[in-house]
Design a protein around this motif. Sequence first.
Motif, PDB file in Angstrom:
ATOM      1  N   ALA A 236       2.038  69.281  48.270  1.00  0.00           N
ATOM      2  CA  ALA A 236       1.784  67.949  47.730  1.00  0.00           C
ATOM      3  C   ALA A 236       0.288  67.652  47.685  1.00  0.00           C
ATOM      4  O   ALA A 236      -0.107  66.513  47.430  1.00  0.00           O
ATOM      5  CB  ALA A 236       2.496  66.894  48.565  1.00  0.00           C
ATOM      6  N   SER A 237      -0.531  68.658  47.926  1.00  0.00           N
ATOM      7  CA  SER A 237      -1.990  68.523  47.826  1.00  0.00           C
ATOM      8  C   SER A 237      -2.554  67.472  48.770  1.00  0.00           C
ATOM      9  O   SER A 237      -3.527  66.796  48.433  1.00  0.00           O
ATOM     10  CB  SER A 237      -2.402  68.211  46.383  1.00  0.00           C
ATOM     11  N   TRP A 238      -1.933  67.291  49.912  1.00  0.00           N
ATOM     12  CA  TRP A 238      -2.426  66.358  50.927  1.00  0.00           C
ATOM     13  C   TRP A 238      -2.510  64.929  50.407  1.00  0.00           C
ATOM     14  O   TRP A 238      -3.388  64.162  50.780  1.00  0.00           O
ATOM     15  CB  TRP A 238      -3.783  66.827  51.477  1.00  0.00           C
ATOM     16  N   LYS A 239      -1.549  64.559  49.542  1.00  0.00           N
ATOM     17  CA  LYS A 239      -1.505  63.212  48.980  1.00  0.00           C
ATOM     18  C   LYS A 239      -0.205  62.537  49.421  1.00  0.00           C
ATOM     19  O   LYS A 239       0.886  63.070  49.193  1.00  0.00           O
ATOM     20  CB  LYS A 239      -1.592  63.262  47.456  1.00  0.00           C
ATOM     21  N   PRO A 240      -0.301  61.355  50.072  1.00  0.00           N
ATOM     22  CA  PRO A 240       0.879  60.703  50.644  1.00  0.00           C
ATOM     23  C   PRO A 240       2.022  60.480  49.664  1.00  0.00           C
ATOM     24  O   PRO A 240       3.185  60.738  49.995  1.00  0.00           O
ATOM     25  CB  PRO A 240       0.316  59.370  51.160  1.00  0.00           C
ATOM     26  N   TRP A 241       1.740  59.990  48.455  1.00  0.00           N
ATOM     27  CA  TRP A 241       2.830  59.680  47.534  1.00  0.00           C
ATOM     28  C   TRP A 241       3.521  60.951  47.033  1.00  0.00           C
ATOM     29  O   TRP A 241       4.718  60.933  46.745  1.00  0.00           O
ATOM     30  CB  TRP A 241       2.332  58.837  46.364  1.00  0.00           C
TER      31      TRP A 241
END
Length: 310
Positions: A236-241
């Motif tokens: 998720a590329s270190w992205k919360p959403w």
Amino acid sequence: MDISSINWILLLASLMVAATPILLAAIGELVTERAGVLNLGVEGMMITGAICGFAVSVETGSATLGFVAAAIAGAAFSLIFGLLTQFLLSNQVATGLALTLFGLGFSALIGQGYIGIKGLSVPHIHIPVISDIPVLGPILFRHDLMVYVSILLVAATWAVLKYTRAGLILRAVGENHDAAHALGYKVVRIRLMAIAFGGACAGLGGAYLSIVRVPQWTEGMTAGAGWIALALVVFASWKPWRVLIGAYLFGGLTVLQLNLQAAGLKVPVEYLSMSPYLITILVLVIMSSGRSRAALNAPAELGRSFHASS
């Protein structure tokens, strides 16, 4: 196979429940990794939270106290990792793997007296009018409190990392700990707080399994959920959403394969059981490909120890 036997509204509602433990663990690991720390002990912290939360909830009769105990246990467990990697400068990968193995053994030991005991019944929240909306009501507004807490946690993490000074400092430590140290920030202290937060979230995820989703204790009941949480953070590329989307994707596939088995799909159960893992990883790889590849978004100091003398 009889597809008409599948209740799609129930399936969509169930995916939120199935995704919650992984979502909780993954968002905690995301914060840890944004601070530059790679903790592969998520599985161990989840299973420890599962038994501690279940035991306390059964003994006290309170699911709330069970979740609190699980969060504390997960944080305490993670701080063992923090002590070894941030002060004694042990290898983060090896220490995380050891933490997982220790957690699996420790939980099996203290869980011996709780095998076969039925857990508490956690009530669902019913919001007047909203919960009674056709289709949307049963899918979105008839869940237990922790489902909504997990979503709020994702939103709060995103907001803190993106808009607050604390989030900026955390990201700075993960991107260049030497520069952060030169500016006067306590790198080790910041990383320890991130590690403790990640452990607490993993503990909550484990407790959700044993208190809500499957209200009983079974050895190894996390069944690889910690590893899926780790994979979600990376892909998720270190992205919360994106972590939220990935967790719900996995939850949906997990519930779907169970429904397909019940509908009589003529495919070996083993293939259906492993399909959520394979499809989740495949889709998240595609999501993180191209110009926004995960490798380009990884914290620069991820997995590297900080030497105060540097």
